[in-house]
Design a protein around this motif. Structure first.
Motif, PDB file in Angstrom:
ATOM      1  N   UNK A  58       0.867  -1.183   0.000  1.00 17.60           N
ATOM      2  CA  UNK A  58       0.000   0.000   0.000  1.00 17.60           C
ATOM      3  C   UNK A  58       0.900   1.229   0.000  1.00 17.60           C
ATOM      4  N   UNK A  59       1.343   1.674  -1.198  1.00 16.65           N
ATOM      5  CA  UNK A  59       2.485   2.592  -1.233  1.00 16.65           C
ATOM      6  C   UNK A  59       2.151   4.055  -0.985  1.00 16.65           C
ATOM      7  N   UNK A  97       1.678  -1.681  -4.677  1.00 17.43           N
ATOM      8  CA  UNK A  97       0.252  -1.604  -4.984  1.00 17.43           C
ATOM      9  C   UNK A  97      -0.356  -0.401  -4.269  1.00 17.43           C
ATOM     10  N   UNK A  98      -1.280   0.274  -4.944  1.00 11.82           N
ATOM     11  CA  UNK A  98      -2.002   1.389  -4.324  1.00 11.82           C
ATOM     12  C   UNK A  98      -3.436   1.407  -4.846  1.00 11.82           C
ATOM     13  N   UNK A  99      -4.379   1.543  -3.916  1.00 12.02           N
ATOM     14  CA  UNK A  99      -5.801   1.520  -4.266  1.00 12.02           C
ATOM     15  C   UNK A  99      -6.303   2.873  -4.772  1.00 12.02           C
ATOM     16  N   UNK A 138      -4.881  -4.414  -3.015  1.00  8.49           N
ATOM     17  CA  UNK A 138      -3.857  -5.423  -2.753  1.00  8.49           C
ATOM     18  C   UNK A 138      -4.471  -6.777  -2.426  1.00  8.49           C
ATOM     19  N   UNK A 139      -5.584  -6.783  -1.701  1.00  9.60           N
ATOM     20  CA  UNK A 139      -6.169  -8.050  -1.278  1.00  9.60           C
ATOM     21  C   UNK A 139      -6.782  -8.823  -2.444  1.00  9.60           C
ATOM     22  N   UNK A 189      -1.835 -11.339   6.540  1.00  9.64           N
ATOM     23  CA  UNK A 189      -1.918 -12.721   6.073  1.00  9.64           C
ATOM     24  C   UNK A 189      -1.411 -12.852   4.640  1.00  9.64           C
ATOM     25  N   UNK A 190      -1.910 -11.998   3.749  1.00  6.87           N
ATOM     26  CA  UNK A 190      -1.507 -12.120   2.347  1.00  6.87           C
ATOM     27  C   UNK A 190      -0.023 -11.823   2.189  1.00  6.87           C
TER      28      UNK A 190
END
Length: 564
Positions: A58-59, A97-99, A138-139, A189-190
């Motif tokens: 989550x950058x 990754x970034x949402x 990311x998930x 977890x991931x």
């Protein structure tokens, strides 16, 4: 259960991505902390980082991303690799990754410029950013490789802020989501699943999962194939670029077997202090007062007690010698949550409903002095004795009251989930509890606050209660106030902002208490006389005899109470 439509699931991440910074859990980390975390992970320029891979889940604005890229480029220079001829190799070194769409675009542009400033052509810089950076959740993101390193600061998002369709899909994908787990739980977890064998995860995030009930499945997951190598408590330290109410820790977890964890607590946040602490953590020969070690605490889903104090030794001894409080004839519960206190709670005499549809209510404000001083509030009880909701047609005053407030009542989550029972409180109300003597304990408090209530009032949801048919409640109150309750709660509770403790049921149930029938008669007599005389000194002496406390153990309890 019916699965949500694919359209709802696809739209839900967009809803989260479009939220404000707070709603999507974006908290940004200071550069000194990032460098410290990368050092502990072993992501250092003296190593051939161009032969390794790193993931940032989550950058955001690039708090981790830019230092990672700087170290990667420094590693190329250190090993005398020509940057302009190695771009194909570098494409495999990093994934981030970034949402949030605008954040992704801004950071991507900034990183492209940064690469150009470091000697890459615009085409090469664009090519690397396209390979490295991924816009998405990311998930849900499918990554085609495992990684030597995962680093970052996962988002802090509570369940109630996650769209229902999205949360349901997360639950189907991740086994560690349990109870009211925060979004960072499946992130961890991931991230762990994506580690290569021997790989290292270095995160800064909330430490609550290490003790809370909702973290039990993640703790079990870690215990089966991973090793918590470093733990640095960062509560009340300025680890972030903005002031936030957070309870963070730095954790470095490796995909390997191991039992020893190196601990540090609340360091000063400056480059020199963190550099010295890094050296001590990385070299066990340099262990000092700032760093300690502990082993053997990771056992299935049990809470992680990351301390090595006399208090912990006492807790372990009492756990071996005495049963849990609920196995000793006590019951622990929590008062009623309504979902709309302004509707369901009002001055008792002013609640215009039938007399058997309301109960006198005790709240935290009523017990602040240490005794019950009822301020006259009442709560509406919509349940019949059999647990079903009453028929409103049989209670015309109650029906009229609810009709006036119907719009507000129906807006509650519990009403939307159960539209046929739209006027229920979140929790069922058990009227018989009103008339049962009980001990009341507020949820959040700096030290133990236990108040006796003789059986006249129903507890509000900010109050936990203890009832018992075996123990005299006045004596039990004295035992808990002696420091025994605080000993266990302080061990298992997460620390709140400002230093308060959570006296929740999950922690209160950790208290150890002898069975009343097993207490020696002379100790019973001493406890009863001390309580009747309100003699605190005599009471503490009787409790010490009850638990066979040594002088050192008594001192540990006293120090714990003073520190609260």
């Amino acid at each position: 259960m019916n699965k949500p439509s694919i359209f709802l699931v696809q739209d839900a991440p967009e809803q989260l991505a479009a939220s404000g910074v707070e709603e999507r859990g974006a908290i940004f980390t200071r550069r000194e902390v990032v460098e410290f975390m990368l050092d502990l992970a072993g992501y250092t320029p003296d190593r051939p980082l161009f032969e390794m891979s790193l993931l940032e889940p989550s950058f955001g604005d690039g708090d981790f991303l830019f230092p990672v890229v700087d170290r990667l480029l420094a590693s190329m220079r250190h090993h005398q690799r020509r940057l302009e001829t190695q771009t194909i190799t570098l494409r495999h070194c990093l994934r981030a990754v970034e949402l949030h769409r605008d954040t992704y675009a801004g950071t991507s542009a900034g990183l492209t410029s940064h690469l150009e400033e470091n000697g890459l052509s615009p085409d090469a810089a664009n090519s690397l950013c396209e390979a490295w950076l991924i816009e998405g959740d990311f998930l849900f993101t499918r990554l085609e490789q495992d990684f030597d390193f995962v680093v970052g600061n996962p988002p802090y998002v509570r369940q109630e802020r996650i769209p229902d369709a999205l949360l349901q899909s997360y639950r189907e994908l991740f086994s560690t989501i349990f109870g009211r787990a925060d979004l960072y739980v499946p992130f961890i977890e991931k991230a762990l699943r994506l580690l290569e064998k021997g790989g290292t995860l270095s995160l800064i995030c909330s430490d609550r999962w290490m003790k809370n009930r909702y973290g039990s499945k993640l703790r079990h997951f870690v215990s089966e194939g991973y090793h918590l190598h470093y733990y640095i408590d960062m509560v009340n330290t300025p680890a972030f670029n903005t002031n936030v109410i957070a309870y963070p820790a730095i954790m470095v977890i490796r995909r390997e077997k191991g039992s020893t964890t190196y601990l540090a607590h609340r360091p000063e946040i400056d480059a020199q202090t963190l550099s010295l602490l890094r050296d001590k953590l990385l070299d066990p020969k340099k262990l000092s007062g700032a760093v300690s070690q502990i082993a053997g605490f990771v056992q299935g889903d049990e809470p992680w007690i990351l301390e090595t104090t006399d208090r912990i030794a006492l807790v372990r001894r009492l756990e071996a010698d005495f049963p849990l409080i609920e196995a000793s004839g006590c019951r622990i519960g929590i008062g009623v949550a309504t979902g709309s206190d302004k509707v369901f709670i009002a001055p008792f005499d002013a609640l215009d409903v039938e007399s058997d549809r309301k109960l006198p209510l005790v709240t935290t404000k009523d017990i602040r002095t240490g005794n019950v001083q009822w301020k006259g509030l009442g709560v509406i009880n919509p349940f019949a004795d059999d647990g079903r909701l009453v028929d409103l047609d049989a209670y015309p005053r109650l029906k009229a009251y609810f009709e006036v407030h119907e719009e507000k009542i129906r807006r509650r989550h519990v009403a939307k989930r159960r539209p046929d029972g739209w006027y229920r409180t979140i929790d069922r109300i058990y009227p018989e509890l009103t008339h049962k003597p009980k001990l009341l304990i507020p949820d959040i408090k700096g030290s133990t606050h236990v108040v006796y209530e003789g059986g006249d009032l129903y507890p509000h949801h900010n109050l936990y209660y203890i009832t018992s048919d075996a123990w005299d409640l006045h004596i039990l109150q004295a035992v808990l106030m002696s420091g025994i309750a605080q000993l266990f709660v302080a061990t298992y509770s997460t620390i709140m902002h400002g230093g308060g403790l959570r006296f929740q049921a999950q922690y209160l149930r950790r208290i150890r208490l002898p069975r009343w029938q097993d207490v020696p008669e002379d100790t019973k007599t001493a406890l009863i006389e001390a309580v009747r005389a309100d003699d605190r000194y005599a009471c503490n002496a009787a409790v010490s005899a009850l638990y066979c406390l040594s002088e050192e153990e008594q001192a540990a309890i006293a120090a714990d109470k003073q520190g609260a």
